[in-house]
Design an enzyme around this catalytic site. Sequence first.
Site, PDB file in Angstrom:
ATOM      1  N   GLU A 163      25.122  24.551 -61.361  1.00 35.19           N
ATOM      2  CA  GLU A 163      23.769  23.959 -61.109  1.00 35.19           C
ATOM      3  C   GLU A 163      23.329  23.286 -62.249  1.00 35.19           C
ATOM      4  O   GLU A 163      22.227  23.066 -62.781  1.00 35.19           O
ATOM      5  CB  GLU A 163      22.643  25.314 -61.046  1.00 35.19           C
TER       6      GLU A 163
ATOM      7  N   ASN B 294      29.902  24.289 -59.559  1.00 33.00           N
ATOM      8  CA  ASN B 294      29.244  24.835 -58.470  1.00 33.00           C
ATOM      9  C   ASN B 294      27.721  24.395 -58.414  1.00 33.00           C
ATOM     10  O   ASN B 294      27.146  24.461 -59.432  1.00 33.00           O
ATOM     11  CB  ASN B 294      29.506  26.473 -58.993  1.00 33.00           C
TER      12      ASN B 294
ATOM     13  N   HIS C  83      23.774  28.847 -49.962  1.00 31.32           N
ATOM     14  CA  HIS C  83      22.715  29.617 -49.881  1.00 31.32           C
ATOM     15  C   HIS C  83      21.741  29.012 -48.802  1.00 31.32           C
ATOM     16  O   HIS C  83      21.172  27.886 -49.170  1.00 31.32           O
ATOM     17  CB  HIS C  83      21.519  30.155 -51.210  1.00 31.32           C
TER      18      HIS C  83
ATOM     19  N   GLU D 202      28.871  31.388 -52.213  1.00 29.05           N
ATOM     20  CA  GLU D 202      27.760  32.239 -52.404  1.00 29.05           C
ATOM     21  C   GLU D 202      26.901  32.409 -51.042  1.00 29.05           C
ATOM     22  O   GLU D 202      25.765  32.295 -51.094  1.00 29.05           O
ATOM     23  CB  GLU D 202      26.779  31.770 -53.479  1.00 29.05           C
TER      24      GLU D 202
ATOM     25  N   ASP E 152      24.893  32.970 -48.107  1.00 27.97           N
ATOM     26  CA  ASP E 152      23.921  33.895 -47.158  1.00 27.97           C
ATOM     27  C   ASP E 152      23.104  33.219 -46.660  1.00 27.97           C
ATOM     28  O   ASP E 152      22.604  31.995 -46.810  1.00 27.97           O
ATOM     29  CB  ASP E 152      23.333  34.933 -48.019  1.00 27.97           C
TER      30      ASP E 152
END
Length: 326
Positions: free
Chosen positions: A134, A178, A214, A244, A246
């Site tokens: 990030e 990432n 996400h 990651e 979801d």
Amino acid sequence: MADTTLRELARRKGMYIGAAKRHLGQRADPEYEAALAREVNCTVGETQMKFGPLHAERGRFTFNAADELVQFAHDHGMAVRGHCLVWHHPSSLPPWFRRREWSREEALDVLRDHIQTVLHHFGGKCFAWDVVNEGLADEKGTFYREESPWLEAIGPDYIAQAFRWAHEADPETQLFYNDYEMDAVNGKSDRAYRLVRDLLDDGVPIHGIGLQGHIKLEEAPGPESVAENIARFNDLGLTVHLTEVDVWIKGEPSEEDLQRPAEVYRDLLQVAVEAKDCPAFVTWGLSDKYSWVPKFTGGEYGAALPLDENYHPKPAYHALCELLGR
Ligand code: XIL
């Protein structure tokens, strides 16, 4: 039933299907561990390998929880993604680091010591590492994420330095940049593209891009755009992992409300399967029993994972199996 687990279907496709594992400490949950062991062939610590948990006092490292994760993975024949060496987020930075300002030289020293110690410790045990997490701004106008203490103390070259030290300490592991909300082609993934192209031009050892995935259901990116995004990173010679995933649902979903998220999961996995080089699809947890989403969103979103709170498969789980079984 064994031959219909996600893990078995992924093995046949030669893919990593992964899930983040939460450190439960004394609250160990055998059903949780059994579900992970049954369903995935790859795992990542939800917090265990972050800066603060490993490095709670300057120069003193505590590897217990992270070692437990690596042992769990080893016992169940799973690959481990290391996550993450450098992150701005206060939740992952220890008080000793947050409490004061650092000069460039001091911060470089801290960073080098952290990366070298951690990668020497885990040498050979993680097939991939998120080196910088990030680091880019969300909005256009600025390029880097400005609220990073690493950027503030060191300047933008903390990113290249981190990759160089990581590669020196573990030349075998694949090193990733990432980030979130850059799954599709958009302003942020354009920034990531420029960032890594420049790093590669400068000879910086970077091997992959982690697309976090996400996704708020109502903002789900179009699969064609995700495919185009992955392809442009592949064309630079970089591998891509979905790291990651979801899919966040607002409110209390009915059975019917779970169909659309299942499609989002399936479309994303399909993009990964069909990409030139996107061999890992990792979700941020496995069961809604342990998901960061409700807490992070103050209860607004939830039900984001393929298994429900009782480990029962949701439509998303079946959609992933169906896709992998094709
Ligand atoms: C989250 C964890 O899931 C939480 O338990 C923790 O409190 C904060 O971090 N992007 C990342 C992950 O790269 O490390 C974050 O994990 C979720 C967002």
